[in-house]
Design a protein around this motif. Sequence first.
Motif, PDB file in Angstrom:
ATOM      1  N   ASN A 134      -4.459   5.199  16.531  1.00  0.00           N
ATOM      2  CA  ASN A 134      -3.917   4.043  15.814  1.00  0.00           C
ATOM      3  C   ASN A 134      -2.481   4.343  15.371  1.00  0.00           C
ATOM      4  OD1 ASN A 134      -6.529   2.353  15.416  1.00  0.00           O
ATOM      5  ND2 ASN A 134      -7.079   4.422  14.781  1.00  0.00           N
ATOM      6  N   PRO A 135      -1.539   4.423  16.311  1.00  0.00           N
ATOM      7  CA  PRO A 135      -0.177   4.836  15.965  1.00  0.00           C
ATOM      8  C   PRO A 135       0.603   3.814  15.131  1.00  0.00           C
ATOM      9  CG  PRO A 135      -0.288   4.168  18.254  1.00  0.00           C
ATOM     10  CD  PRO A 135      -1.697   4.173  17.737  1.00  0.00           C
ATOM     11  N   ASN A 136       0.106   2.598  15.002  1.00  0.00           N
ATOM     12  CA  ASN A 136       0.836   1.561  14.273  1.00  0.00           C
ATOM     13  C   ASN A 136       0.256   1.282  12.893  1.00  0.00           C
ATOM     14  OD1 ASN A 136       2.630   1.152  16.429  1.00  0.00           O
ATOM     15  ND2 ASN A 136       1.138  -0.132  17.451  1.00  0.00           N
ATOM     16  N   VAL A 137      -0.386   2.266  12.276  1.00  0.00           N
ATOM     17  CA  VAL A 137      -0.935   2.116  10.929  1.00  0.00           C
ATOM     18  C   VAL A 137       0.236   1.933   9.962  1.00  0.00           C
ATOM     19  CG1 VAL A 137      -2.231   3.266   9.110  1.00  0.00           C
ATOM     20  CG2 VAL A 137      -2.930   3.527  11.472  1.00  0.00           C
ATOM     21  N   ASP A 138       0.138   0.935   9.087  1.00  0.00           N
ATOM     22  CA  ASP A 138       1.219   0.659   8.133  1.00  0.00           C
ATOM     23  C   ASP A 138       1.176   1.541   6.892  1.00  0.00           C
ATOM     24  OD1 ASP A 138       2.422  -1.348   9.657  1.00  0.00           O
ATOM     25  OD2 ASP A 138       1.086  -2.875   8.846  1.00  0.00           O
ATOM     26  N   PHE A 139      -0.035   1.868   6.424  1.00  0.00           N
ATOM     27  CA  PHE A 139      -0.138   2.661   5.211  1.00  0.00           C
ATOM     28  C   PHE A 139      -1.500   3.338   5.116  1.00  0.00           C
ATOM     29  CE2 PHE A 139      -1.635  -1.539   4.103  1.00  0.00           C
ATOM     30  CZ  PHE A 139      -2.795  -1.288   3.387  1.00  0.00           C
ATOM     31  N   VAL A 140      -1.566   4.325   4.223  1.00  0.00           N
ATOM     32  CA  VAL A 140      -2.814   5.014   3.888  1.00  0.00           C
ATOM     33  C   VAL A 140      -2.961   4.911   2.372  1.00  0.00           C
ATOM     34  CG1 VAL A 140      -4.032   7.213   3.862  1.00  0.00           C
ATOM     35  CG2 VAL A 140      -2.522   6.670   5.749  1.00  0.00           C
ATOM     36  N   ASN A 141      -4.134   4.493   1.899  1.00  0.00           N
ATOM     37  CA  ASN A 141      -4.436   4.513   0.471  1.00  0.00           C
ATOM     38  C   ASN A 141      -5.924   4.794   0.292  1.00  0.00           C
ATOM     39  OD1 ASN A 141      -5.746   2.080   0.940  1.00  0.00           O
ATOM     40  ND2 ASN A 141      -4.270   0.831  -0.170  1.00  0.00           N
ATOM     41  N   GLU A 142      -6.420   4.629  -0.923  1.00  0.00           N
ATOM     42  CA  GLU A 142      -7.819   4.957  -1.206  1.00  0.00           C
ATOM     43  C   GLU A 142      -8.812   4.103  -0.420  1.00  0.00           C
ATOM     44  OE1 GLU A 142      -5.524   4.623  -3.646  1.00  0.00           O
ATOM     45  OE2 GLU A 142      -5.437   6.654  -4.440  1.00  0.00           O
ATOM     46  N   SER A 143      -8.415   2.918   0.009  1.00  0.00           N
ATOM     47  CA  SER A 143      -9.335   2.042   0.741  1.00  0.00           C
ATOM     48  C   SER A 143      -9.125   2.083   2.257  1.00  0.00           C
ATOM     49  CB  SER A 143      -9.205   0.603   0.227  1.00  0.00           C
ATOM     50  OG  SER A 143      -7.904   0.098   0.480  1.00  0.00           O
ATOM     51  N   LYS A 180      -0.296   5.593  -2.357  1.00  0.00           N
ATOM     52  CA  LYS A 180      -0.166   4.972  -1.045  1.00  0.00           C
ATOM     53  C   LYS A 180       0.936   5.704  -0.279  1.00  0.00           C
ATOM     54  CE  LYS A 180       1.007   0.410   0.825  1.00  0.00           C
ATOM     55  NZ  LYS A 180       1.251  -0.990   0.452  1.00  0.00           N
ATOM     56  N   TYR A 181       0.690   5.930   1.001  1.00  0.00           N
ATOM     57  CA  TYR A 181       1.697   6.508   1.885  1.00  0.00           C
ATOM     58  C   TYR A 181       1.990   5.499   2.985  1.00  0.00           C
ATOM     59  CZ  TYR A 181       1.000  10.913  -0.452  1.00  0.00           C
ATOM     60  OH  TYR A 181       0.933  11.887  -1.403  1.00  0.00           O
ATOM     61  N   CYS A 182       3.254   5.108   3.102  1.00  0.00           N
ATOM     62  CA  CYS A 182       3.669   4.126   4.105  1.00  0.00           C
ATOM     63  C   CYS A 182       4.045   4.829   5.415  1.00  0.00           C
ATOM     64  CB  CYS A 182       4.858   3.323   3.602  1.00  0.00           C
ATOM     65  SG  CYS A 182       4.511   2.395   2.108  1.00  0.00           S
ATOM     66  N   HIS A 183       3.815   4.139   6.508  1.00  0.00           N
ATOM     67  CA  HIS A 183       4.175   4.593   7.853  1.00  0.00           C
ATOM     68  C   HIS A 183       3.669   6.008   8.170  1.00  0.00           C
ATOM     69  CE1 HIS A 183       6.573   1.025   7.932  1.00  0.00           C
ATOM     70  NE2 HIS A 183       7.256   1.419   6.880  1.00  0.00           N
ATOM     71  N   PRO A 184       2.368   6.241   8.015  1.00  0.00           N
ATOM     72  CA  PRO A 184       1.832   7.562   8.346  1.00  0.00           C
ATOM     73  C   PRO A 184       1.947   7.844   9.829  1.00  0.00           C
ATOM     74  CG  PRO A 184       0.039   6.017   8.025  1.00  0.00           C
ATOM     75  CD  PRO A 184       1.300   5.306   7.662  1.00  0.00           C
ATOM     76  N   SER A 185       2.282   9.075  10.173  1.00  0.00           N
ATOM     77  CA  SER A 185       2.422   9.421  11.590  1.00  0.00           C
ATOM     78  C   SER A 185       2.228  10.924  11.778  1.00  0.00           C
ATOM     79  CB  SER A 185       3.814   9.031  12.091  1.00  0.00           C
ATOM     80  OG  SER A 185       4.811   9.743  11.384  1.00  0.00           O
ATOM     81  N   LEU A 186       2.020  11.308  13.020  1.00  0.00           N
ATOM     82  CA  LEU A 186       1.949  12.728  13.368  1.00  0.00           C
ATOM     83  C   LEU A 186       3.356  13.280  13.444  1.00  0.00           C
ATOM     84  CD1 LEU A 186      -0.618  12.493  16.282  1.00  0.00           C
ATOM     85  CD2 LEU A 186      -1.070  13.339  13.981  1.00  0.00           C
ATOM     86  N   MET A 187       3.531  14.536  13.046  1.00  0.00           N
ATOM     87  CA  MET A 187       4.838  15.179  13.174  1.00  0.00           C
ATOM     88  C   MET A 187       5.041  15.538  14.644  1.00  0.00           C
ATOM     89  SD  MET A 187       6.281  15.291  10.197  1.00  0.00           S
ATOM     90  CE  MET A 187       7.479  16.583  10.231  1.00  0.00           C
ATOM     91  N   ALA A 188       6.248  15.380  15.083  1.00  0.00           N
ATOM     92  CA  ALA A 188       6.568  15.671  16.484  1.00  0.00           C
ATOM     93  C   ALA A 188       6.668  17.154  16.735  1.00  0.00           C
ATOM     94  CB  ALA A 188       7.893  15.008  16.845  1.00  0.00           C
TER      95      ALA A 188
END
Length: 61
Positions: A14-23, A53-61
């Motif tokens: 899911n590379p286009n996730v906008d944010f991560v939070n408790e839900s 909340k963390y916005c624009h979560p992604s894997l480090m290159a």
Amino acid sequence: MEAHKAVLEYLINNPNVDFVNESSDMDIVTFKELMHSGLVDGINACADDGDCKYCHPSLMA
């Protein structure tokens, strides 16, 4: 270790996730651990009232 693997796989699938939070579908505590380890990245948008909340979560290159 399985929780870490699940977060990494979720970000791969899911590379286009906008944010991560408790839900979110992925565990925010595990995401923070991976972020502090340098394996994932995200913009810290945690509020002073404890709402995190963390916005624009992604894997480090």
